[in-house]
Design a protein around this motif. Structure first.
Motif, PDB file in Angstrom:
ATOM      1  N   LYS A 299       6.499  17.613  11.721  1.00 29.15           N
ATOM      2  CA  LYS A 299       5.527  18.552  12.508  1.00 29.15           C
ATOM      3  C   LYS A 299       5.619  17.534  13.913  1.00 29.15           C
ATOM      4  CE  LYS A 299       4.295  19.090   7.898  1.00 29.15           C
ATOM      5  NZ  LYS A 299       5.838  19.177   7.335  1.00 29.15           N
ATOM      6  N   LYS A 300       5.966  16.668  13.593  1.00 29.07           N
ATOM      7  CA  LYS A 300       6.155  16.231  14.815  1.00 29.07           C
ATOM      8  C   LYS A 300       4.563  15.491  15.434  1.00 29.07           C
ATOM      9  CE  LYS A 300       9.147  18.888  17.533  1.00 29.07           C
ATOM     10  NZ  LYS A 300       9.878  19.416  16.510  1.00 29.07           N
ATOM     11  N   ARG A 301       4.299  14.410  14.313  1.00 30.19           N
ATOM     12  CA  ARG A 301       2.801  13.667  14.237  1.00 30.19           C
ATOM     13  C   ARG A 301       3.084  12.846  13.226  1.00 30.19           C
ATOM     14  NH1 ARG A 301       0.501  18.931  12.673  1.00 30.19           N
ATOM     15  NH2 ARG A 301       0.112  18.444  10.464  1.00 30.19           N
ATOM     16  N   VAL A 302       2.919  11.665  13.365  1.00 24.02           N
ATOM     17  CA  VAL A 302       2.469  10.602  12.072  1.00 24.02           C
ATOM     18  C   VAL A 302       1.430  11.581  11.163  1.00 24.02           C
ATOM     19  CG1 VAL A 302       3.516   9.000  12.886  1.00 24.02           C
ATOM     20  CG2 VAL A 302       1.053   9.312  13.243  1.00 24.02           C
ATOM     21  N   SER A 303       2.020  10.876   9.593  1.00 20.60           N
ATOM     22  CA  SER A 303       1.106  10.710   8.459  1.00 20.60           C
ATOM     23  C   SER A 303       1.062  10.377   7.180  1.00 20.60           C
ATOM     24  CB  SER A 303       0.693  12.540   8.560  1.00 20.60           C
ATOM     25  OG  SER A 303       0.087  12.837   7.490  1.00 20.60           O
ATOM     26  N   PRO A 304       0.686  10.073   6.229  1.00 17.94           N
ATOM     27  CA  PRO A 304       1.257   9.809   4.863  1.00 17.94           C
ATOM     28  C   PRO A 304       1.852  10.279   3.753  1.00 17.94           C
ATOM     29  CG  PRO A 304      -1.196   9.672   4.930  1.00 17.94           C
ATOM     30  CD  PRO A 304      -0.982  10.187   5.804  1.00 17.94           C
ATOM     31  N   TYR A 305       2.924  10.903   4.415  1.00 16.31           N
ATOM     32  CA  TYR A 305       3.728  12.615   4.147  1.00 16.31           C
ATOM     33  C   TYR A 305       4.446  11.986   2.684  1.00 16.31           C
ATOM     34  CZ  TYR A 305       3.299  14.540   8.543  1.00 16.31           C
ATOM     35  OH  TYR A 305       3.454  15.086   9.792  1.00 16.31           O
ATOM     36  N   TRP A 306       4.149   9.937   2.741  1.00 20.85           N
ATOM     37  CA  TRP A 306       5.487  10.764   1.216  1.00 20.85           C
ATOM     38  C   TRP A 306       4.468  10.348   0.540  1.00 20.85           C
ATOM     39  CZ3 TRP A 306       6.438   4.930  -0.449  1.00 20.85           C
ATOM     40  CH2 TRP A 306       6.969   4.581  -1.047  1.00 20.85           C
ATOM     41  N   VAL A 307       3.736   9.071   0.757  1.00 19.68           N
ATOM     42  CA  VAL A 307       2.447   8.398  -0.247  1.00 19.68           C
ATOM     43  C   VAL A 307       1.589  10.012  -0.640  1.00 19.68           C
ATOM     44  CG1 VAL A 307       2.666   6.492   0.666  1.00 19.68           C
ATOM     45  CG2 VAL A 307       0.872   8.054   1.340  1.00 19.68           C
ATOM     46  N   ASN A 308       2.126  10.580  -0.143  1.00 15.48           N
ATOM     47  CA  ASN A 308       0.616  11.649  -0.844  1.00 15.48           C
ATOM     48  C   ASN A 308       1.204  12.797  -1.400  1.00 15.48           C
ATOM     49  OD1 ASN A 308      -1.360  11.081   0.751  1.00 15.48           O
ATOM     50  ND2 ASN A 308      -1.503  12.366   2.865  1.00 15.48           N
ATOM     51  N   THR A 309       2.829  12.745  -1.357  1.00 14.93           N
ATOM     52  CA  THR A 309       3.789  13.545  -2.695  1.00 14.93           C
ATOM     53  C   THR A 309       3.869  13.392  -3.744  1.00 14.93           C
ATOM     54  OG1 THR A 309       6.182  12.070  -2.551  1.00 14.93           O
ATOM     55  CG2 THR A 309       5.150  13.940  -0.620  1.00 14.93           C
ATOM     56  N   SER A 310       2.836  12.403  -4.428  1.00 20.71           N
ATOM     57  CA  SER A 310       2.750  11.790  -5.920  1.00 20.71           C
ATOM     58  C   SER A 310       1.412  12.043  -5.990  1.00 20.71           C
ATOM     59  CB  SER A 310       2.724  11.016  -6.632  1.00 20.71           C
ATOM     60  OG  SER A 310       2.628   9.995  -7.383  1.00 20.71           O
ATOM     61  N   SER A 311       0.454  12.144  -7.294  1.00 15.66           N
ATOM     62  CA  SER A 311      -0.279  11.392  -8.084  1.00 15.66           C
ATOM     63  C   SER A 311      -1.041  10.065  -7.421  1.00 15.66           C
ATOM     64  CB  SER A 311      -0.936  12.178  -8.511  1.00 15.66           C
ATOM     65  OG  SER A 311      -0.419  11.739  -9.993  1.00 15.66           O
ATOM     66  N   ASN A 312       0.081   9.486  -8.021  1.00 15.22           N
ATOM     67  CA  ASN A 312       0.138   7.384  -7.730  1.00 15.22           C
ATOM     68  C   ASN A 312      -0.892   7.627  -9.230  1.00 15.22           C
ATOM     69  OD1 ASN A 312       1.984   7.567  -5.668  1.00 15.22           O
ATOM     70  ND2 ASN A 312       0.690   8.061  -4.099  1.00 15.22           N
ATOM     71  N   ARG A 313      -0.623   8.110 -10.270  1.00 13.03           N
ATOM     72  CA  ARG A 313      -1.638   8.170 -10.869  1.00 13.03           C
ATOM     73  C   ARG A 313      -1.149   6.648 -11.883  1.00 13.03           C
ATOM     74  NH1 ARG A 313      -1.940  12.180 -15.790  1.00 13.03           N
ATOM     75  NH2 ARG A 313       0.206  12.478 -15.601  1.00 13.03           N
ATOM     76  N   LEU A 314       0.338   6.367 -12.263  1.00 14.78           N
ATOM     77  CA  LEU A 314       0.358   5.704 -12.832  1.00 14.78           C
ATOM     78  C   LEU A 314      -0.139   4.075 -12.120  1.00 14.78           C
ATOM     79  CD1 LEU A 314       1.724   3.739 -15.534  1.00 14.78           C
ATOM     80  CD2 LEU A 314       3.996   4.215 -14.491  1.00 14.78           C
ATOM     81  N   ILE A 315       0.500   4.040 -10.978  1.00 13.69           N
ATOM     82  CA  ILE A 315      -0.279   3.352  -9.899  1.00 13.69           C
ATOM     83  C   ILE A 315      -1.634   2.762  -9.892  1.00 13.69           C
ATOM     84  CG2 ILE A 315      -0.357   1.732  -7.504  1.00 13.69           C
ATOM     85  CD1 ILE A 315       2.683   2.063  -8.997  1.00 13.69           C
ATOM     86  N   GLY A 316      -2.048   3.861  -9.873  1.00 11.05           N
ATOM     87  CA  GLY A 316      -3.722   2.807  -9.727  1.00 11.05           C
ATOM     88  C   GLY A 316      -4.309   3.251 -10.831  1.00 11.05           C
ATOM     89  N   LYS A 317      -3.914   3.554 -11.986  1.00 11.92           N
ATOM     90  CA  LYS A 317      -4.642   2.954 -13.222  1.00 11.92           C
ATOM     91  C   LYS A 317      -4.139   1.225 -13.761  1.00 11.92           C
ATOM     92  CE  LYS A 317      -2.725   3.147 -18.364  1.00 11.92           C
ATOM     93  NZ  LYS A 317      -4.397   3.273 -18.805  1.00 11.92           N
ATOM     94  N   LEU A 318      -2.869   1.435 -12.755  1.00 12.03           N
ATOM     95  CA  LEU A 318      -2.170   0.189 -13.348  1.00 12.03           C
ATOM     96  C   LEU A 318      -3.236  -1.365 -12.347  1.00 12.03           C
ATOM     97  CD1 LEU A 318       1.253  -0.411 -13.754  1.00 12.03           C
ATOM     98  CD2 LEU A 318      -0.441  -0.298 -15.880  1.00 12.03           C
ATOM     99  N   LEU A 319      -3.634  -0.851 -11.378  1.00 14.99           N
ATOM    100  CA  LEU A 319      -4.120  -1.481 -10.415  1.00 14.99           C
ATOM    101  C   LEU A 319      -6.039  -1.630 -10.762  1.00 14.99           C
ATOM    102  CD1 LEU A 319      -2.350  -1.068  -7.171  1.00 14.99           C
ATOM    103  CD2 LEU A 319      -2.053  -2.976  -8.327  1.00 14.99           C
TER     104      LEU A 319
END
Length: 573
Positions: A299-319
């Motif tokens: 895509k030739k531009r920066v973006s949070p590609y990796w962190v947007n590939t998952s809901s991060n539900r577990l991390i969000g719940k714990l924090l």
């Protein structure tokens, strides 16, 4: 010919046949084979090439791919004649738990059994002839999504036996993303119910399996041996801090820079480094996130590609539901500072909501934190402990946590934004109005408030307000619980430019049971008196900020009610 960039390609054969962009990791084949470990568990963050490397291993060793020289020609493993002869010479059982995200233990168990049934279907030619007797053929046909626990427990070992007899060679077993069902069980509350089933399957497949040549398991976390891998004493565990296979997963800086040159983007190196570098595996630093790098090439531009590939539900719940100390330490990390923590890299899922250290262990294994330093030191009991210096991995991860915190307050976005604006404008009336609206809505969402208030009640509110003001990190150096004057302030906002005033926040909870404060106004005054009495402004004044440019606020809390007062103003709400 310029190679094509393909997003999400995880099949080694497809990549090689279609001239898709690929970073040569076939040296991992030699490293693993020459290590000669019986069973290897490799943990790496998601989207770091685990599945692709398992596909590569399967297609290198499997008899089903015998003679497929074109898949490996031109790659590093093919330079060694010994390995050219080794290709395609073993029966391989390849299994993945990656898609097993069921909401109930019954469905999770059934999905595991169904995947094993599909494996058996691939080898139904074993039912032909006299290789198996009638009882064995009956067992073969009994393997299904609804098979009994004892059948499931021995199913992989039994299939290993059948393949060993057919090919005359012991079997290589590859299990990808072994811990995905376990993470889902924790989120959905049935961890204990699945552990016993999984433990039995792993024990018979990897420990009590005389037909096993070698095995690899991959996952994100190292689940505690006591819960899943009991008695599996032949297990070689490779975590993000281990020295083995340091550059086999993820891209090194040299590999990334070579890719940028190939695609005509040599001038983008610093941008890519800022966003996607920072992972540390063993002693190798400057490991880049491959998923984001590949997306960037496309895509030739920066973006949070990796962190947007998952809901991060577990991390969000714990924090979100964690103790206030966790929120405070996250704020320190977001401000660019490091965290010193004693960790055990084993993850005990049923302790995640009780043990703060287990949360940091999970964040380290998941790639959201990196260990910039690790040492083993003596503890006070005559034993040893591992102490880690932890930091946020890179800018992409920082963006993820900021967005996560914004998401916590999304249901009161207007009031949240208005409170921050009121704080900056020194509008005390608006601060009180919007803070009370926010707390009325959010304290039921941050449902740890009651539990947190039993010990040091201010800490819950402290962590909550830190979540509100983390948005200001670009304009202020946000510090909490540090020494200044003759005490430790709660929160200090030191301006990054002379245009802004410094801010000191002190929190107090009204003690309605034993305290002498009759109402919130007395509690608010006590908070302000503490700022003055302990001279919390001393560190700011020492840095050249005059007293007249330092604003002081006392926050008084009682349940969901809040009263905020300032050093030269008083307001009852």
């Amino acid at each position: 010919m310029l190679r094509r960039v393909s997003i999400g390609s995880q099949n080694f054969e497809k990549i090689r046949i279609n001239n898709i962009f690929y970073v040569d990791k076939t040296f991992f084949i030699k490293e693993w084979w020459e290590a000669a470990d019986d069973v290897t568990l490799i943990t790496r963050p998601r989207r770091f090439g685990k599945t692709l490397n398992m596909s590569m291993l399967e297609q290198f060793f499997s008899i089903d791919y015998a003679g497929r020289n074109e898949l490996f020609e031109g790659l590093s493993v093919w330079e060694d004649e010994k390995y050219r002869k080794l290709q395609g010479t073993y029966p391989v059982i390849a299994l993945s738990f990656a898609d097993m995200k069921e909401a109930s233990v019954q469905d999770a168990r059934k999905m595991i059994c169904y995947n094993i049934e599909c494996l058996y279907n691939r080898y139904d030619f074993l039912l032909e002839g006299d290789l198996l007797n009638e009882k064995e053929k009956k067992f073969f046909r009994n393997v299904s999504a609804d098979m009994e626990n004892y059948v499931a427990a021995v199913s992989l070992r039994t299939l290993s036996d059948y393949l060993y007899r057919y090919y005359g060679k012991k079997v290589i077993v590859l299990l990808d993303e072994y811990d995905t069902p376990m993470q889902e069980t924790y989120i959905n509350g049935y961890w204990e119910e699945l552990v016993e089933f999984t433990r039995s399957l792993f024990h018979t497949s990897f420990k009590m399996n005389p037909y096993l040549e070698r095995a690899i398991m991959t996952g994100i976390t190292r689940v505690s041996k006591e819960s899943v891998f009991s008695d599996l004493n032949n297990l070689e565990v490779i975590t993000t801090t281990s020295d083995k296979y340091q550059s086999a997963f993820g891209f090194t800086e040299a590999e990334v820079f070579a890719a940028l040159e190939e695609f005509g983007m040599t001038d983008r190196k610093e941008e890519v480094k800022t966003w996607y570098d920072g992972f540390v595996f063993g002693e190798v630093s400057e490991i880049y996130n491959p998923w984001s790098v590949i997306n960037y090439l496309d895509k030739k531009r920066v973006s949070p590609y990796w962190v947007n590939t998952s809901s991060n539900r577990l991390i969000g719940k714990l924090l979100r539901e964690g103790k206030p100390d966790v929120k405070q330490e996250l704020e320190e990390l977001l401000c660019g500072r490091s965290l010193i923590a004693e960790l055990d890299e084993q993850i005990v899922y049923d302790q995640l909501d009780q043990d703060e250290q287990a949360i940091w262990s999970l964040l380290l294994a998941s790639g959201y934190l990196k260990a910039s330093h690790c040492e083993i030191i003596a503890d006070e009991y005559g034993g040893w402990k591992q102490v880690y210096t932890l930091e946020l991995t890179n800018f992409e991860v920082k963006v993820m946590f900021r967005n996560m915190i914004r998401g916590w307050f999304s249901r009161v976005t207007s009031e949240y934004n208005d409170f921050v604006k009121a704080l900056l404008a020194d509008d005390l009336r608006a601060m009180n109005m919007y803070m009370n609206r926010v707390t009325m809505e959010m304290f039921s969402y941050f449902d740890t408030g009651k539990k947190a208030s039993r010990g040091e009640p201010e800490k819950f509110y402290h962590g909550f307000v830190l979540g509100l003001i983390v948005e200001l990190a670009d304009r202020y150096v946000i510090m909490s619980n540090r020494e200044s004057g003759v005490g430790r302030y709660d929160v200090m906002l030191e301006p990054r430019s002379k245009e802004n005033k410094a801010i000191i926040l002190e929190f107090k909870v009204q003690d309605t049971e034993y305290g002498e404060e009759k109402d919130l106004s007395e509690t608010e005054c006590a908070a302000l008196e503490q700022i003055e009495k302990k001279n919390y402004a001393a560190s700011l004044i020492a840095k050249g900020i005059p007293e007249g440019r330092i604003r002081k606020y006392g926050f008084a809390f009682c349940g969901k009610k809040v009263l905020i007062g300032s050093g030269d103003k008083a307001l009852e709400s």
